[in-house]
Scaffold this active site. Structure first.
Site, PDB file in Angstrom:
ATOM      1  N   GLU A 158      -5.465  -8.296  -0.412  1.00 23.56           N
ATOM      2  CA  GLU A 158      -6.173  -8.067   0.862  1.00 23.56           C
ATOM      3  C   GLU A 158      -7.634  -7.850   0.531  1.00 23.56           C
ATOM      4  O   GLU A 158      -7.963  -6.900  -0.193  1.00 23.56           O
ATOM      5  CB  GLU A 158      -5.621  -6.847   1.617  1.00 23.56           C
ATOM      6  CG  GLU A 158      -4.282  -7.101   2.255  1.00 23.56           C
ATOM      7  CD  GLU A 158      -3.790  -5.941   3.121  1.00 23.56           C
ATOM      8  OE1 GLU A 158      -4.624  -5.227   3.714  1.00 23.56           O
ATOM      9  OE2 GLU A 158      -2.566  -5.768   3.180  1.00 23.56           O
ATOM     10  N   GLU A 210       0.828  -1.232   0.000  1.00 23.39           N
ATOM     11  CA  GLU A 210       0.000   0.000   0.000  1.00 23.39           C
ATOM     12  C   GLU A 210       0.852   1.268   0.000  1.00 23.39           C
ATOM     13  O   GLU A 210       0.626   2.174   0.816  1.00 23.39           O
ATOM     14  CB  GLU A 210      -0.948  -0.008   1.213  1.00 23.39           C
ATOM     15  CG  GLU A 210      -1.986  -1.103   1.149  1.00 23.39           C
ATOM     16  CD  GLU A 210      -3.074  -1.019   2.212  1.00 23.39           C
ATOM     17  OE1 GLU A 210      -2.944  -0.220   3.174  1.00 23.39           O
ATOM     18  OE2 GLU A 210      -4.070  -1.753   2.091  1.00 23.39           O
TER      19      GLU A 210
END
Ligand code: AHR
Length: 514
Positions: free
Chosen positions: A295, A176
């Site tokens: 995710e 991320e």
């Protein structure tokens, strides 16, 4: 309770989207909260095995038959020095880790993870730190895991007791990195450079690895889609996967809206596929970059719990504090089924997906010292995972729908189908809160012989959940409301349910030779 009008699904067994990659059924194991310490690894537990891992937890996880396990994070990885977690335990440092403001004892590290993967038959998917570290560090890590014992990194591994290389095939280039919260967050241009140089450095050791670059950590990120195109432009050829993350939220507690979430997942996948295809066509890349949904889950009830930790004074940090131990209910499980239906429908681009996470932290299992609790989402995942082998079929059902603010028109019945050599698997969610939904399936390309097995997951209400006192409120049971005649099948889906049916296919008649 009046039944809805039927949803009609025609399946052509030759109309295949793609094979379903087994890695679509992976998980995330992060050094966060009680996922590793107190979840997977707990040498003090009465259930600890010879390796210090909780045998009861591993036994139940085996039922999910997970494939690629992403490790060690998550946000954790962006401040992690993997060297802290190798070698004799007594020499490993305790550190304050900054992603979750917890104490990291480093009792569990790369060797323990990789040995666990071998015992569990998981494919390791290791994320490297591109927050506080970079290409050189990643090069040393992959040399440690993958180089022969005679080579520099491999010799260090051998000295720590593991002679043979682990051969880790799949690597995430950071986590991320588009997020302001990420340690070492940077611009898209800078990330593309870090990712390119890191992949090149790692491929010097292991040319055959596959790499995953950080895509948008949420489709609503303000710098998306520029982030994605800048990465694809700047990385050049050789990016195997673009990482995608998505957590389903239901802050407004509106079941009908929430159950439409799968439509949002479809859009996210299709939008990213368009962006990637365009960028790759511009550059004429030989490697087709596909998606690693590394995710995904429902996560909203415990979000505020981690937000304040950013301001926690370090003296209050502890080892394995209970963090984001979301309790899942029936509607959450149906939304998880919606994610999986969407992944299967897009099996040509979604090759990897990781349920985040696997124990305690937004997880299908919760542990206490003396036991464990199987949550609603566990059953949804297992019902798919047990039937995952085969080719995803194109589905274009006709049936009733309803309107939502967030996702527009949402079909009441959400579907996917997989054709195995000798079976047809159909997954159906009835999103209606109060009406049974008939599903009529017709078939071309083969004949249905009979129902091999069929399961249903439902419960007394959308908010129903398993508790320590009543652990089987939302659980899978046998499903009987299905009938077949050679070319068709009829199902009656109860309100708020997930049904997974496997049909035996008639063996094709042996070809005569005259
Ligand atoms: O899974 C929990 C966290 O969610 C991960 O650490 C991070 O990558 C994401 O924001």
């Amino acid at each position: 309770m009046n039944a809805l009008s039927p949803t009609v699904l025609h399946l052509d067994l030759d109309d295949v989207v793609a094979d379903v990659d087994p890695r679509m059924f992976g998980g995330l194991m992060e050094h966060m909260g009680r996922c590793v310490y107190g979840g997977i690894y707990d040498p003090e537990s009465p259930h600890a095995d010879a390796h210090g891992c909780r045998a009861d937890v591993l036994d139940v996880l085996r039922r999910l038959d997970m494939t690629a396990i992403r490790y060690p994070g998550g946000n954790f990885v962006s401040g992690y020095d993997w060297r802290d977690g190798i070698g004799p335990r007594a020499d490993r440092p305790r550190r304050l880790e900054k992603a979750w403001k917890s104490i990291e004892p480093n009792a569990f590290g790369t060797d323990e993870f990789l040995a666990l993967c071998e015992r569990m038959r998981w494919m390791p998917m290791i994320a490297v730190n591109l927050g506080t570290a970079g290409p050189r560090d990643a090069h040393e890590l992959i040399a440690y895991t993958n180089a022969p014992a005679g080579a520099p990194g491999g010799a260090r591994r051998a000295a720590n007791g593991r002679e043979a290389p682990y051969g880790v095939p799949l690597w995430c280039l950071g986590n991320e990195m588009d997020g302001l919260w990420q340690i070492g967050h940077c611009s898209a241009e800078e990330y593309a450079r870090r990712a390119r140089e890191t992949a090149a450095a790692m491929r010097e050791v292991s040319p055959g690895i596959e790499v995953v670059g950080c895509g948008p950590s949420d489709p609503r990120m303000p710098n998306h889609p520029r982030w994605t195109t800048t990465l694809l432009d700047g990385f050049g050829d050789g990016l195997d996967y673009l990482s995608v993350h998505r957590y389903a939220r239901n802050f407004s507690r509106r079941t009908a809206e929430f159950l439409g979430f799968g439509v949002g997942v479809d859009r996210q996948i299709e939008e990213l596929t368009r962006l990637v295809t365009r960028a790759q066509a511009r550059h004429g890349h030989a490697t087709r970059t596909r998606l690693s949904f590394d995710e995904w889950n429902v996560w909203y009830k415990t979000v505020p719990q981690v937000a304040w930790r950013f301001f926690l004074p370090r003296r209050f940090a502890t080892v394995a504090p209970p963090l984001i131990e979301e309790v899942y209910n029936l509607e959450d499980a149906l939304v998880c089924a919606g994610f999986l239906n969407s992944f299967i429908r897009h099996a040509d681009v979604v090759r990897i997906a990781n349920l985040a996470q696997i124990v305690n932290v937004i997880a299908p299992l919760l542990t206490r010292r003396d036991g464990l609790l199987v949550q609603s989402i566990f059953h949804a995942f297992r019902m798919f995972s047990a039937r995952r082998t085969g080719d995803a079929l194109r589905v274009a059902p006709q049936g009733p729908s309803y309107r939502t603010r967030r996702f527009g028109v949402v079909p009441v019945v959400d579907l996917s189908a997989i054709r195995a050599p000798d079976a047809l698997h159909v997954f159906a969610v009835n999103r209606s809160p109060d009406r049974p939904a008939p599903l009529d399936i017709s078939l071309s390309g083969a004949t249905l012989h009979s129902v091999r097995d069929a399961e249903i997951l439902t419960g007394p209400s959308a908010g129903a959940r398993n508790t320590w006192e009543q652990p089987d409120v939302v659980t899978a049971t046998g499903f009987m409301a299905v009938s077949t005649t050679g070319q068709s099948a009829a199902l009656l889906l109860p309100p708020l349910s997930l049904v997974a049916v496997s049909f035996r296919l008639e063996a094709p008649a042996a070809a005569g030779n005259g």
